[in-house]
Design an enzyme around this catalytic site. Sequence first.
Site, PDB file in Angstrom:
ATOM      1  CB  VAL A  12       2.632 -10.124   5.722  1.00  0.00           C
ATOM      2  CG1 VAL A  12       2.325 -10.113   4.229  1.00  0.00           C
ATOM      3  CG2 VAL A  12       2.261  -8.785   6.353  1.00  0.00           C
ATOM      4  CG  ASP A  33      10.774 -15.754   9.074  1.00  0.00           C
ATOM      5  OD1 ASP A  33       9.814 -15.084   8.659  1.00  0.00           O
ATOM      6  OD2 ASP A  33      11.573 -15.349   9.951  1.00  0.00           O
ATOM      7  NE  ARG A  86       1.800   1.084   3.246  1.00  0.00           N
ATOM      8  CZ  ARG A  86       0.693   1.757   3.464  1.00  0.00           C
ATOM      9  NH1 ARG A  86       0.619   3.038   3.137  1.00  0.00           N
ATOM     10  NH2 ARG A  86      -0.378   1.207   4.006  1.00  0.00           N
ATOM     11  CB  VAL A 118       4.355  -8.323   0.093  1.00  0.00           C
ATOM     12  CG1 VAL A 118       3.307  -7.804   1.080  1.00  0.00           C
ATOM     13  CG2 VAL A 118       3.706  -9.296  -0.892  1.00  0.00           C
ATOM     14  CG  ASN A 120       5.012  -1.485   2.648  1.00  0.00           C
ATOM     15  OD1 ASN A 120       4.687  -1.216   1.492  1.00  0.00           O
ATOM     16  ND2 ASN A 120       4.168  -1.945   3.534  1.00  0.00           N
ATOM     17  CB  VAL A 122       5.189  -2.531  -2.035  1.00  0.00           C
ATOM     18  CG1 VAL A 122       4.086  -1.562  -2.406  1.00  0.00           C
ATOM     19  CG2 VAL A 122       5.163  -3.751  -2.919  1.00  0.00           C
ATOM     20  CG  ASP A 123       4.527   1.496  -5.249  1.00  0.00           C
ATOM     21  OD1 ASP A 123       4.012   2.015  -4.232  1.00  0.00           O
ATOM     22  OD2 ASP A 123       3.877   0.806  -6.060  1.00  0.00           O
ATOM     23  CG  ASP A 148      -3.517   0.731  -0.606  1.00  0.00           C
ATOM     24  OD1 ASP A 148      -2.572   0.567  -1.393  1.00  0.00           O
ATOM     25  OD2 ASP A 148      -3.364   0.845   0.627  1.00  0.00           O
ATOM     26  NE  ARG A 151      -5.742  -2.382   4.592  1.00  0.00           N
ATOM     27  CZ  ARG A 151      -4.455  -2.197   4.818  1.00  0.00           C
ATOM     28  NH1 ARG A 151      -3.779  -1.264   4.141  1.00  0.00           N
ATOM     29  NH2 ARG A 151      -3.807  -2.935   5.713  1.00  0.00           N
ATOM     30  CG  HIS A 175       0.918   0.030  -0.580  1.00  0.00           C
ATOM     31  ND1 HIS A 175      -0.368   0.029  -0.108  1.00  0.00           N
ATOM     32  CD2 HIS A 175       1.665  -0.605   0.360  1.00  0.00           C
ATOM     33  CE1 HIS A 175      -0.420  -0.582   1.060  1.00  0.00           C
ATOM     34  NE2 HIS A 175       0.805  -0.980   1.378  1.00  0.00           N
TER      35      HIS A 175
HETATM   36  C1  2OP Z   1      -0.487  -2.269   4.851  1.00  0.00           C
HETATM   37  O1  2OP Z   1      -0.959  -1.291   4.247  1.00  0.00           O
HETATM   38  C2  2OP Z   1       1.319  -3.993   5.007  1.00  0.00           C
HETATM   39  O2  2OP Z   1       1.620  -1.932   3.780  1.00  0.00           O
HETATM   40  C3  2OP Z   1       0.705  -2.927   4.214  1.00  0.00           C
HETATM   41  O3  2OP Z   1      -0.982  -2.745   5.865  1.00  0.00           O
END
Ligand code: 2OP
Length: 344
Positions: A12, A33, A86, A118, A120, A122-123, A148, A151, A175
């Site tokens: 990511v 990292d 998640r 970002v 998870n 995430v919220d 989302d 997508r 999410h």
């Molecule tokens: C996803 O939906 C990384 O949560 C992210 O792929």
Amino acid sequence: MKVSIIGGGGLVGSCTGFALQCSGVVSQICLIDANKELAEGQALDLLHGASLCANQRIHAGDMSDVANSNMIVITAGLRRKPDESRLDLINRNVDLFLTILDQIKRAGIKDNAYVLVVSNPVDVLTYLAVRRLGLPSQRVIGLGTQLDTIRFRSLIARRLKLPAQQVNALILGEHGDSMVPIWSSATVNGLPLEQFPNFSPTVQRELFEETKTSGARVIKLKGGAGFAVGVAIREVIEAIAQDYRSILPVSTLQMGKYGLRDVCISVPTVVGCGGAREQIELALTQKERMGLLQSANVLRDTIEKVESRIRSGSIVAVASTTPVTAHARSIPRSAWQSPAKANG
Ligand code: 2OP
């Protein structure tokens, strides 16, 4: 704008770096990292393309880079297993995330910096960041259902043979499993989607299911998302860097719109200089509004469980100067879930 990506060596984080490089909007990209060599490799690979992309400073770094960063993106964390939700992930990611927050504070974050979460779930992690970083809540944003939503639009376009960039449709809420499709305002170049050929309740159900399970499917097929989440992040950062005041479905601390408070969840939000400038209350159908409230309840419930674990000392930030490890101590799910659910 200097953007530091914590977790920048991973899929990511490095895809985010590439998306920022291709857009050329920010001036500096720093990859941080736990796996230093990986971050250096990703940064070098990006740098090699600089002469064809943009005049940017691109390098690997460490938490000391946070002190003069304008934007800090947190992508570090363990990825879900294909069959793991998640929210299930939270019992593996919270203490790692708290460690990162404490390291950011120790490094000395600028008062006018932004944090984009970002990792998870995430919220819930965005809520913890709002409460613990001491920045104005508008400057702490979670990617939320931005991924989302892109997508959703792309899958609608493919299914109905439409130009993807002309499809406008929103996913709001968590999410996660309780995300909400907003069909009532979905359009194609301003025309109502529901009037298009081949659009039907069956197509609606299938498209939403495909969207909701996209994350798990990508994890199953290739180990995790990279390209789409990278451009989703890039759109949020660009809106801030350029003060576009884009309306994006990002996760922010709710102040009362839709009757929501004290939870981070995705509603349409004006994103520009200053971060989350305003949350917009759309006219939703009764079903959509109920879905959003249900989503908020799921998140509030988890936040309360996590906060009580933090208060009880069972989730502790590892106060260390050593780089963040990607493997956090697990909290047995039964430890914070009611017995009835634990057997669920
Ligand atoms: C996803 O939906 C990384 O949560 C992210 O792929």
